[in-house]
Write a protein that holds these residues in place. Structure first.
Motif, PDB file in Angstrom:
ATOM      1  N   GLU A   1      -0.179  30.057   2.088  1.00 10.92           N
ATOM      2  CA  GLU A   1      -0.662  29.905   3.521  1.00 10.92           C
ATOM      3  C   GLU A   1      -1.481  28.728   3.662  1.00 10.92           C
ATOM      4  O   GLU A   1      -1.380  27.814   4.541  1.00 10.92           O
ATOM      5  CB  GLU A   1      -1.399  31.067   4.058  1.00 10.92           C
ATOM      6  N   ILE A   2      -2.221  28.395   2.550  1.00  9.92           N
ATOM      7  CA  ILE A   2      -2.990  27.216   2.675  1.00  9.92           C
ATOM      8  C   ILE A   2      -2.179  25.887   2.536  1.00  9.92           C
ATOM      9  O   ILE A   2      -2.408  24.978   3.262  1.00  9.92           O
ATOM     10  CB  ILE A   2      -4.173  27.356   1.388  1.00  9.92           C
TER      11      ILE A   2
ATOM     12  N   TRP B   1      -0.319  25.038   5.576  1.00 12.94           N
ATOM     13  CA  TRP B   1      -1.335  24.212   6.904  1.00 12.94           C
ATOM     14  C   TRP B   1      -1.767  22.825   6.330  1.00 12.94           C
ATOM     15  O   TRP B   1      -1.997  21.971   6.991  1.00 12.94           O
ATOM     16  CB  TRP B   1      -2.322  25.167   7.236  1.00 12.94           C
TER      17      TRP B   1
END
Length: 307
Positions: free
Chosen positions: A47-48, A51
């Motif tokens: 998820e990091i 982004w």
């Protein structure tokens, strides 16, 4: 120490390659963790990564939107995020492939349609494993090299230390690796002698070495070499993938039936057959295909850039 060509690698890279050594040491930590733990860490880190890497997020969105035009924007975004989760988990499972024991491979592996491969092996049929770029492809390659004699292709890394490290890991069970441009007599002879060939054909090859064939109804630059290798090696082509199961509940190796009426002798027709087989495998786990790769970068003459 040797390079992929078998020649000694000169020079001392102990200091020059300290960042790479540190990265590999960090990656090795994951080889000791249970797969469910790797899964949940991978989702969080993925998820990091999603982004942080806007350029690859952009490529992924374009690829998915074009290949799945009926998907609403919300589903495209969800699939994009899940792709980055899967990619991160896939990188972590490389540690299992590079350092894990054969006992652990067997414990983690689940099969679907394995009789397809077994029947060909029992019939002493020459085999090419068609292994598209899914996130667990490293695990899949190591599984095969541990189970049987195996050959595969390898793209040389520009950093000699990384090149040597990956080469040594991928050959630790005795597999032989050829340069990805090589369809020489030694490779064909190996296939004709009954050594299965593990082949990854589905990245953008550039305009000079490709034909254009439909992939999700998009004219896509495609390597035409598989039909030549199949014909010269008198080999059946078996589509195969490794799928990460949810929550780290093992890695499933899926076999499809050998390509029918292949090769036909027509490069475009055979490339289309191969791309259709890849589409069928993608349907098992759409988020785990390499959508962040610029698969449609090379365009037919006169077309606008894809990205």
């Amino acid at each position: 120490m040797h390079s992929t060509t078998g020649k000694p690698v000169s020079g001392n890279y102990s200091l020059k390659n300290f960042p790479q050594k540190l990265l590999f040491a960090f990656l090795r930590v994951f080889s000791y963790l249970p797969l469910p733990i790797i899964y949940f860490i991978g989702v969080g880190l993925g998820e990091i990564v999603y982004w942080l890497y806007g350029s690859r997020r952009h490529v992924t969105k374009i690829n998915l939107t074009t290949c799945f035009p009926d998907y609403p924007p919300g589903k495209i975004q969800q699939l994009s995020r899940h792709h980055f989760h899967a990619m991160t988990i896939g990188v972590m499972t490389m540690a299992i492939a590079w350092w894990g024991s054969t006992t652990r491979y067997e414990r983690l592996t689940i099969f679907r349609n394995k009789e397809v491969l077994d029947n060909l092996v029992n019939a002493k049929q020459n085999i090419i494993i068609l292994a598209p770029h899914f996130v667990a492809l490293e695990f899949l390659g190591f599984y095969f090299s541990n189970q049987m004699r195996m050959t595969s292709m390898y793209r040389k890394h520009k950093n000699p230390y990384i090149d040597q490290f990956i080469f040594q890991k991928r050959t630790r069970f005795g597999s032989r690796i050829y340069n990805y441009k090589d369809t020489s007599t030694s490779l064909i002879k190996s296939i004709r002698n009954g050594v299965p060939f593990y082949y990854l054909p589905d990245q953008d090859p550039g305009g000079n070495r490709s034909v254009f064939a439909p992939f999700y109804n998009i004219q896509t630059a495609t390597y035409p070499a598989l039909n030549k290798i199949s014909r010269l090696g008198n080999a059946k082509v078996v589509p195969c993938m490794a799928r990460l199961r949810k929550f780290g509940r093992g890695i499933e190796i899926i076999f499809e039936q050998p390509l029918e009426k292949y090769p036909s002798g027509d490069d475009v027709k055979d490339a289309t057959t191969m791309n259709q087989a890849i589409e069928k495998l993608i349907a098992y786990a759409p988020e785990q295909y390499f959508w962040s790769h610029k698969r449609f970068k090379t365009r037919p003459s006169g077309e606008e850039p894809f990205y």
